[in-house]
Design a protein around this motif. Structure first.
Motif, PDB file in Angstrom:
ATOM      1  N   GLN A  97       0.823  -1.160   0.070  1.00 18.64           N
ATOM      2  CA  GLN A  97       0.086   0.181   0.005  1.00 18.64           C
ATOM      3  C   GLN A  97       0.809   1.469  -0.057  1.00 18.64           C
ATOM      4  OE1 GLN A  97      -3.123  -0.112   2.971  1.00 18.64           O
ATOM      5  NE2 GLN A  97      -3.362   2.282   3.120  1.00 18.64           N
ATOM      6  N   ALA A  99       1.766   4.819   0.838  1.00 18.94           N
ATOM      7  CA  ALA A  99       1.291   6.161   1.995  1.00 18.94           C
ATOM      8  C   ALA A  99       2.604   6.944   2.110  1.00 18.94           C
ATOM      9  CB  ALA A  99       1.074   5.557   3.081  1.00 18.94           C
ATOM     10  N   LEU A 100       2.406   8.321   1.617  1.00 15.64           N
ATOM     11  CA  LEU A 100       3.704   9.163   1.848  1.00 15.64           C
ATOM     12  C   LEU A 100       4.035   9.329   3.330  1.00 15.64           C
ATOM     13  CD1 LEU A 100       2.495  12.151  -0.444  1.00 15.64           C
ATOM     14  CD2 LEU A 100       4.306  10.423  -0.823  1.00 15.64           C
ATOM     15  N   GLU A 102       4.473  11.360   5.529  1.00 11.75           N
ATOM     16  CA  GLU A 102       3.585  12.187   6.694  1.00 11.75           C
ATOM     17  C   GLU A 102       2.204  11.626   6.452  1.00 11.75           C
ATOM     18  OE1 GLU A 102       3.912  14.612   2.717  1.00 11.75           O
ATOM     19  OE2 GLU A 102       5.134  13.246   3.832  1.00 11.75           O
ATOM     20  N   ASP A 103       1.832  10.841   5.597  1.00 16.29           N
ATOM     21  CA  ASP A 103       0.208  10.371   5.787  1.00 16.29           C
ATOM     22  C   ASP A 103       0.376   9.116   6.538  1.00 16.29           C
ATOM     23  OD1 ASP A 103      -0.488  12.562   4.387  1.00 16.29           O
ATOM     24  OD2 ASP A 103      -0.022  11.703   2.518  1.00 16.29           O
ATOM     25  N   THR A 104       1.373   8.563   6.709  1.00  9.89           N
ATOM     26  CA  THR A 104       1.498   7.025   7.239  1.00  9.89           C
ATOM     27  C   THR A 104       1.048   7.106   8.821  1.00  9.89           C
ATOM     28  OG1 THR A 104       3.344   6.460   5.996  1.00  9.89           O
ATOM     29  CG2 THR A 104       3.079   5.101   7.763  1.00  9.89           C
ATOM     30  N   THR A 105       0.015   6.435   9.056  1.00 11.07           N
ATOM     31  CA  THR A 105      -0.559   6.176  10.265  1.00 11.07           C
ATOM     32  C   THR A 105      -0.095   5.076  11.025  1.00 11.07           C
ATOM     33  OG1 THR A 105      -2.400   4.524   9.764  1.00 11.07           O
ATOM     34  CG2 THR A 105      -2.886   7.001   9.345  1.00 11.07           C
ATOM     35  N   GLY A 153       6.453   7.429  -0.998  1.00 12.21           N
ATOM     36  CA  GLY A 153       5.201   6.801  -0.831  1.00 12.21           C
ATOM     37  C   GLY A 153       5.669   5.255  -0.238  1.00 12.21           C
TER      38      GLY A 153
END
Length: 252
Positions: A97, A99-100, A102-105, A153
């Motif tokens: 998957q 995910a940049l 800063e967007d990785t939870t 990402g």
């Protein structure tokens, strides 16, 4: 007859690896998660060519289920091959998957960790008593963890795959007294069902990926499956502790 365990073999690289390994006269225990129909297709393909295969469910993200899986493996070995051990382990199951950073939870990070690193670590540990001396292990990593595959990402995904590459070297060292060879392969962009069938959903990305590859195309599952089958066979008997990129010269 030698027996291999191939995780995540209901499609893609795992399916190809299971079929290619079986084609060399090896029995196969293959695992599946959310795609039992694909696993049964893999079994049917192997049996059509005169091979023997058993499909078992496994969620590599749930390490608490591994002892029960080991029991199921033991039962399959006894019932199908009249033996108590196996010879080859291919840790392939996973997910991808984008995910940049800063967007990785934390939730996504933890899922990557459970499935891509903790899963192979403790599954291998759990199955180790059943693995024969002189056996072979292949861990499927990714060239996202290498300079050639560095793209925005994939920081969390690639970190776990990089950890699996390091684990490969340590396993090769620690299991060498038993004659067990351990290698990893790092596929490049390959036409699989990864990331929810991304290639099917976004076919427009394929030409751009092919243009980045020295050999002018994206990879196919058999490109990777054949390398895995070779590594665990007699041809690979003097290869251990290696991470082999299989990408057709991506970003060469």
């Amino acid at each position: 007859m030698r027996v291999a365990i191939v995780t995540g073999a209901s499609s893609g690289i795992g399916q190809s690896a299971a079929i290619q390994i079986a084609g060399r006269g090896v029995g196969v225990i293959l695992t599946y998660g959310r795609n039992p129909a694909g696993a049964h297709d893999t079994v049917a393909s192997i049996e059509k060519e005169g091979g023997t295969a058993v499909a078992l469910p496994l969620d590599v993200g749930r390490s608490e289920s591994f002892p029960a899986f080991r029991d199921a493996v033991g039962a399959a070995l006894r019932e199908t091959w009249q033996r108590d051990t196996f010879d080859i382990l291919v840790n392939n199951a996973g997910f991808g998957q984008m995910a940049l950073f800063e967007d990785t939870t934390e939730e996504l990070f933890d899922r990557f960790m459970r499935v891509l690193l903790k899963g192979p670590f403790f599954l291998t540990q759990t199955l180790l008593p059943l693995l024969t001396n002189g056996g072979a292990i292949v861990n499927v990593t990714s060239n996202a963890a290498l300079h050639s595959g560095l793209e925005p990402g994939y920081s969390a995904y690639a970190s776990m795959k990089g950890g699996l590459t390091v684990l490969t070297r340590y396993l090769a060292k620690e299991l060498s007294p038993r004659g067990v060879r351990v290698n990893s392969i790092a596929p490049g962009a390959t036409r699989t069902r990864l990331a929810d069938d991304a290639f099917e959903r976004f076919p427009e990305v394929i030409p751009a990926l092919a243009a980045k590859t020295a050999l002018g195309r994206v990879g196919e599952p058999d490109d990777i499956g054949m390398v895995i089958a070779s590594l665990v066979s007699e041809e690979g008997q003097w290869i251990t502790a290696q991470d082999i990129e299989v990408s057709g010269g991506l970003n060469l």
